[in-house]
Write an enzyme that holds these catalytic residues in place. Sequence first.
Site, PDB file in Angstrom:
ATOM      1  CG  ASP A   1      -2.045   0.945   1.164  1.00  0.00           C
ATOM      2  OD1 ASP A   1      -2.293   1.487   0.068  1.00  0.00           O
ATOM      3  OD2 ASP A   1      -2.700   1.173   2.199  1.00  0.00           O
TER       4      ASP A   1
ATOM      5  CG  ASN B   1       2.256   1.405  -5.072  1.00  0.00           C
ATOM      6  OD1 ASN B   1       3.102   1.217  -4.220  1.00  0.00           O
ATOM      7  ND2 ASN B   1       1.799   0.437  -5.858  1.00  0.00           N
ATOM      8  N   GLY B   2       0.277   5.390  -4.422  1.00  0.00           N
ATOM      9  CA  GLY B   2      -0.306   6.668  -4.857  1.00  0.00           C
ATOM     10  C   GLY B   2       0.237   7.834  -4.049  1.00  0.00           C
ATOM     11  NE  ARG B   3      -1.577   6.659   1.117  1.00  0.00           N
ATOM     12  CZ  ARG B   3      -1.722   5.774   2.104  1.00  0.00           C
ATOM     13  NH1 ARG B   3      -1.596   6.161   3.358  1.00  0.00           N
ATOM     14  NH2 ARG B   3      -1.987   4.513   1.837  1.00  0.00           N
TER      15      ARG B   3
ATOM     16  NE  ARG C   1      -3.942   6.729  -7.562  1.00  0.00           N
ATOM     17  CZ  ARG C   1      -3.888   6.401  -6.270  1.00  0.00           C
ATOM     18  NH1 ARG C   1      -3.652   7.328  -5.364  1.00  0.00           N
ATOM     19  NH2 ARG C   1      -4.097   5.154  -5.895  1.00  0.00           N
TER      20      ARG C   1
ATOM     21  CG  HIS D   1       0.301   1.870  -9.336  1.00  0.00           C
ATOM     22  ND1 HIS D   1       0.017   1.497  -8.036  1.00  0.00           N
ATOM     23  CD2 HIS D   1      -0.775   2.605  -9.743  1.00  0.00           C
ATOM     24  CE1 HIS D   1      -1.166   1.987  -7.676  1.00  0.00           C
ATOM     25  NE2 HIS D   1      -1.662   2.667  -8.692  1.00  0.00           N
TER      26      HIS D   1
ATOM     27  CB  SER E   1      -8.630  -5.713  -3.845  1.00  0.00           C
ATOM     28  OG  SER E   1      -9.210  -4.460  -4.119  1.00  0.00           O
TER      29      SER E   1
ATOM     30  CG  ASN F   1      -7.555  -2.390  -5.936  1.00  0.00           C
ATOM     31  OD1 ASN F   1      -6.606  -3.143  -5.732  1.00  0.00           O
ATOM     32  ND2 ASN F   1      -7.914  -1.464  -5.051  1.00  0.00           N
TER      33      ASN F   1
ATOM     34  NE  ARG G   1      -3.041  -1.525   4.409  1.00  0.00           N
ATOM     35  CZ  ARG G   1      -4.278  -1.638   3.985  1.00  0.00           C
ATOM     36  NH1 ARG G   1      -5.052  -2.564   4.492  1.00  0.00           N
ATOM     37  NH2 ARG G   1      -4.756  -0.835   3.066  1.00  0.00           N
TER      38      ARG G   1
END
Length: 234
Positions: free
Chosen positions: A14, A16-18, A27, A31, A59, A62, A181
Amino acid sequence: MEKMIPKHVAIIMDGNGRWAKQRGLKRSEGHLKGSLVLEDLVVHAKKRGISMLSVYAFSTDNFKRPKEEVDYLMNLFIKMFTTKFKRLMKENVKVVFSGRREGLKANVLKAMDQIVEKTTDNTAITLNICLNYGGQEEIVDAVNKIVKDVKCGNLSLDTIDKHSFYHYLYQDLPPVDFLIRTSGEQRVSNFMLYQMSYSELYFTNTFFPDFDEEQFDIALAEYERRNRTFGEVK
Ligand code: FPP
């Protein structure tokens, strides 16, 4: 004393975007960097003697993301499975997938099938890529397979227990010992719910694109400090 190494590690990749936003990037750049990090982590996990690594790549939920991002990720997966993963082949990595095939496009399925076939005899570490995956969906799909087998007479109801249930999951892998995570969120987000009954949980604020080999070793050192009791008094 011998090091305590988890047999099966699962990672919710978790942030990647931020990570990208922090750097004024798109974004998709997050990734892309994440995919390179993943490659390195698989090799590192093998080096540390971990025999199974499950990663949450996409997911079922997603698909609710903007089409542009979904398309980017699907193309990235294809690229990874067809070209980049040559390194994993050289490293003797076996690739398997968990998730629903329905909903994935033919070109994605083809790339997935190819990498599975090419790496099927590899033995150093198994990389379980969870794609179009949901933990509740996996349990429901397993129950449906069981019902079908019982109806066909291939399975008698009294032989189903918590161990044999694993055969009906997407992959018959051992329970997850250690869940990592990244990015500071502290939830399991519908990931490997059945396999995680006794997992040790590890949350780090590091965004996935920055979760390198050193960070992985810090997490593994924390796992070594855990006292796993599985409900017993030890
Ligand atoms: C979550 O970060 C990440 C994803 C939904 C995609 C994970 C995919 C990769 C790491 C690419 C490589 C994978 C393979 C198997 C080739 P986010 O987008 O939710 O980040 P955010 O919470 O900061 O927005």
